[in-house]
Design a protein around this motif. Structure first.
Motif, PDB file in Angstrom:
ATOM      1  N   TRP A 201      22.533 -33.459 -67.054  1.00 41.89           N
ATOM      2  CA  TRP A 201      22.944 -32.551 -65.997  1.00 41.89           C
ATOM      3  C   TRP A 201      23.943 -31.473 -66.398  1.00 41.89           C
ATOM      4  O   TRP A 201      24.082 -30.497 -65.702  1.00 41.89           O
ATOM      5  CB  TRP A 201      23.496 -33.315 -64.802  1.00 41.89           C
ATOM      6  CG  TRP A 201      22.505 -34.190 -64.115  1.00 41.89           C
ATOM      7  CD1 TRP A 201      22.416 -35.546 -64.210  1.00 41.89           C
ATOM      8  CD2 TRP A 201      21.463 -33.793 -63.239  1.00 41.89           C
ATOM      9  NE1 TRP A 201      21.391 -36.023 -63.442  1.00 41.89           N
ATOM     10  CE2 TRP A 201      20.782 -34.963 -62.827  1.00 41.89           C
ATOM     11  CE3 TRP A 201      21.023 -32.573 -62.745  1.00 41.89           C
ATOM     12  CZ2 TRP A 201      19.705 -34.942 -61.956  1.00 41.89           C
ATOM     13  CZ3 TRP A 201      19.960 -32.560 -61.871  1.00 41.89           C
ATOM     14  CH2 TRP A 201      19.315 -33.727 -61.489  1.00 41.89           C
TER      15      TRP A 201
ATOM     16  N   MET B 291      15.537 -37.181 -62.650  1.00 40.43           N
ATOM     17  CA  MET B 291      15.977 -36.541 -61.412  1.00 40.43           C
ATOM     18  C   MET B 291      16.822 -37.419 -60.492  1.00 40.43           C
ATOM     19  O   MET B 291      17.702 -36.930 -59.820  1.00 40.43           O
ATOM     20  CB  MET B 291      14.775 -35.994 -60.643  1.00 40.43           C
ATOM     21  CG  MET B 291      14.063 -34.884 -61.409  1.00 40.43           C
ATOM     22  SD  MET B 291      15.167 -33.656 -62.112  1.00 40.43           S
ATOM     23  CE  MET B 291      15.254 -32.515 -60.791  1.00 40.43           C
ATOM     24  N   ASP B 292      16.608 -38.717 -60.417  1.00 40.21           N
ATOM     25  CA  ASP B 292      17.400 -39.535 -59.501  1.00 40.21           C
ATOM     26  C   ASP B 292      18.395 -40.426 -60.227  1.00 40.21           C
ATOM     27  O   ASP B 292      18.850 -41.416 -59.695  1.00 40.21           O
ATOM     28  CB  ASP B 292      16.491 -40.367 -58.590  1.00 40.21           C
ATOM     29  CG  ASP B 292      15.600 -41.321 -59.372  1.00 40.21           C
ATOM     30  OD1 ASP B 292      15.542 -41.209 -60.618  1.00 40.21           O
ATOM     31  OD2 ASP B 292      14.958 -42.183 -58.753  1.00 40.21           O
TER      32      ASP B 292
ATOM     33  N   HIS C 248      16.596 -30.345 -71.379  1.00 35.61           N
ATOM     34  CA  HIS C 248      16.365 -30.444 -69.942  1.00 35.61           C
ATOM     35  C   HIS C 248      15.360 -31.540 -69.614  1.00 35.61           C
ATOM     36  O   HIS C 248      15.476 -32.210 -68.598  1.00 35.61           O
ATOM     37  CB  HIS C 248      15.892 -29.110 -69.382  1.00 35.61           C
ATOM     38  CG  HIS C 248      15.693 -29.129 -67.910  1.00 35.61           C
ATOM     39  ND1 HIS C 248      16.752 -29.211 -67.030  1.00 35.61           N
ATOM     40  CD2 HIS C 248      14.583 -29.125 -67.150  1.00 35.61           C
ATOM     41  CE1 HIS C 248      16.296 -29.244 -65.799  1.00 35.61           C
ATOM     42  NE2 HIS C 248      14.977 -29.187 -65.845  1.00 35.61           N
TER      43      HIS C 248
ATOM     44  N   LEU D  57      22.787 -35.195 -56.256  1.00 33.86           N
ATOM     45  CA  LEU D  57      21.973 -34.682 -57.361  1.00 33.86           C
ATOM     46  C   LEU D  57      21.121 -33.503 -56.912  1.00 33.86           C
ATOM     47  O   LEU D  57      20.718 -33.407 -55.763  1.00 33.86           O
ATOM     48  CB  LEU D  57      21.081 -35.783 -57.925  1.00 33.86           C
ATOM     49  CG  LEU D  57      21.820 -37.001 -58.476  1.00 33.86           C
ATOM     50  CD1 LEU D  57      20.825 -37.979 -59.098  1.00 33.86           C
ATOM     51  CD2 LEU D  57      22.875 -36.604 -59.494  1.00 33.86           C
ATOM     52  N   GLN D  58      20.832 -32.633 -57.876  1.00 34.47           N
ATOM     53  CA  GLN D  58      20.000 -31.464 -57.621  1.00 34.47           C
ATOM     54  C   GLN D  58      18.572 -31.787 -58.053  1.00 34.47           C
ATOM     55  O   GLN D  58      18.331 -32.762 -58.739  1.00 34.47           O
ATOM     56  CB  GLN D  58      20.529 -30.286 -58.423  1.00 34.47           C
ATOM     57  CG  GLN D  58      21.984 -30.003 -58.143  1.00 34.47           C
ATOM     58  CD  GLN D  58      22.628 -29.135 -59.203  1.00 34.47           C
ATOM     59  OE1 GLN D  58      22.054 -28.865 -60.238  1.00 34.47           O
ATOM     60  NE2 GLN D  58      23.840 -28.701 -58.929  1.00 34.47           N
ATOM     61  N   GLY D  59      17.643 -30.973 -57.643  1.00 38.18           N
ATOM     62  CA  GLY D  59      16.268 -31.165 -58.079  1.00 38.18           C
ATOM     63  C   GLY D  59      15.292 -30.906 -56.965  1.00 38.18           C
ATOM     64  O   GLY D  59      15.654 -30.400 -55.908  1.00 38.18           O
ATOM     65  N   PRO D  60      14.036 -31.299 -57.190  1.00 39.36           N
ATOM     66  CA  PRO D  60      13.011 -31.041 -56.184  1.00 39.36           C
ATOM     67  C   PRO D  60      13.306 -31.758 -54.866  1.00 39.36           C
ATOM     68  O   PRO D  60      12.978 -31.269 -53.802  1.00 39.36           O
ATOM     69  CB  PRO D  60      11.730 -31.579 -56.803  1.00 39.36           C
ATOM     70  CG  PRO D  60      12.051 -32.034 -58.169  1.00 39.36           C
ATOM     71  CD  PRO D  60      13.520 -31.941 -58.366  1.00 39.36           C
ATOM     72  N   THR D  61      13.923 -32.919 -54.922  1.00 41.45           N
ATOM     73  CA  THR D  61      14.320 -33.641 -53.712  1.00 41.45           C
ATOM     74  C   THR D  61      15.804 -33.981 -53.828  1.00 41.45           C
ATOM     75  O   THR D  61      16.176 -35.113 -54.096  1.00 41.45           O
ATOM     76  CB  THR D  61      13.498 -34.931 -53.531  1.00 41.45           C
ATOM     77  OG1 THR D  61      13.628 -35.722 -54.711  1.00 41.45           O
ATOM     78  CG2 THR D  61      12.046 -34.630 -53.269  1.00 41.45           C
ATOM     79  N   PRO D  62      16.682 -32.967 -53.661  1.00 37.37           N
ATOM     80  CA  PRO D  62      18.110 -33.221 -53.827  1.00 37.37           C
ATOM     81  C   PRO D  62      18.615 -34.211 -52.794  1.00 37.37           C
ATOM     82  O   PRO D  62      18.072 -34.328 -51.704  1.00 37.37           O
ATOM     83  CB  PRO D  62      18.751 -31.849 -53.639  1.00 37.37           C
ATOM     84  CG  PRO D  62      17.748 -31.031 -52.924  1.00 37.37           C
ATOM     85  CD  PRO D  62      16.397 -31.615 -53.234  1.00 37.37           C
TER      86      PRO D  62
ATOM     87  N   ILE E 183      16.599 -35.137 -68.563  1.00 37.64           N
ATOM     88  CA  ILE E 183      17.214 -35.429 -67.274  1.00 37.64           C
ATOM     89  C   ILE E 183      16.217 -36.200 -66.421  1.00 37.64           C
ATOM     90  O   ILE E 183      15.063 -35.828 -66.301  1.00 37.64           O
ATOM     91  CB  ILE E 183      17.642 -34.131 -66.560  1.00 37.64           C
ATOM     92  CG1 ILE E 183      18.773 -33.461 -67.327  1.00 37.64           C
ATOM     93  CG2 ILE E 183      18.069 -34.411 -65.130  1.00 37.64           C
ATOM     94  CD1 ILE E 183      19.150 -32.098 -66.807  1.00 37.64           C
TER      95      ILE E 183
ATOM     96  N   SER F  37      22.586 -40.117 -54.624  1.00 39.42           N
ATOM     97  CA  SER F  37      21.993 -41.132 -55.489  1.00 39.42           C
ATOM     98  C   SER F  37      23.087 -42.091 -55.965  1.00 39.42           C
ATOM     99  O   SER F  37      24.200 -41.668 -56.256  1.00 39.42           O
ATOM    100  CB  SER F  37      21.343 -40.448 -56.691  1.00 39.42           C
ATOM    101  OG  SER F  37      20.683 -41.375 -57.505  1.00 39.42           O
TER     102      SER F  37
END
Length: 164
Positions: A118, A25-26, A20, A146-151, A23, A154
């Motif tokens: 991912w 994030m962006d 994990h 994309l998923q994550g803290p700031t989806p 990954i 991208s």
């Protein structure tokens, strides 16, 4: 708790954490494969330099997206890739020139055992139009949710396919 069970548990936790942790994030992957090779990025890199791929008129290219399982994607195409335009609300930058046509869109439907990117993958087939003359090129670029803290949406790297 037995020593072997404790070792197994610790190994599983470490492997999951290391997969994990890879990954970004962006970032997500976009690869184009043809008869002469593959161009693009597997998952962790974005820059505004289009990757180059030699193609043959009439061949079928395989375009692969590596991203979150069950999220939206689209693949666009244009006659060039000379931009590097950040767009508010999107991560990375639009590289394709306008006008842009949409070659494919949908959900990333396949699960991937390669958890470093991912956990999802989708492949799209695209036939290079037969009869394209040598020297013609076209560019492709993908976008994914994309998923994550700031989806959010991208952009991927771009691939310029040059007819040989």
């Amino acid at each position: 708790m037995s020593t072997s069970f404790a070792r197994f548990t610790m190994t599983a936790i470490l492997l999951a954490a290391s997969a994990h942790a890879q990954i970004v994030m962006d970032r997500f992957g976009f690869l184009v494969t043809g008869q002469t090779g593959t161009a693009g990025e597997f998952c962790w890199t974005f820059d505004c330099t289009p990757r180059q791929l030699a193609v043959v008129s009439g061949e079928t290219l395989t375009m692969r997206i590596n991203g979150p399982h069950q999220t939206l994607f689209a693949i666009g195409a244009s006659l060039g890739a000379s931009n590097c335009i950040p767009i508010p609300g999107f991560t990375n930058a639009l590289i394709l020139d306008v006008p842009i046509i949409v070659l494919s869109f949908g959900l990333i439907s396949q699960q991937s055992p390669i958890l470093a990117c991912w956990g999802g993958t989708e492949t799209v087939q695209f036939q290079v139009p037969p009869g394209l003359p040598t020297g013609v090129s076209f560019a492709t670029q993908a976008i994914a949710d994309l998923q994550g803290p700031t989806p959010g949406l991208s952009f991927s790297v771009a691939v310029v396919s040059n007819v040989q």
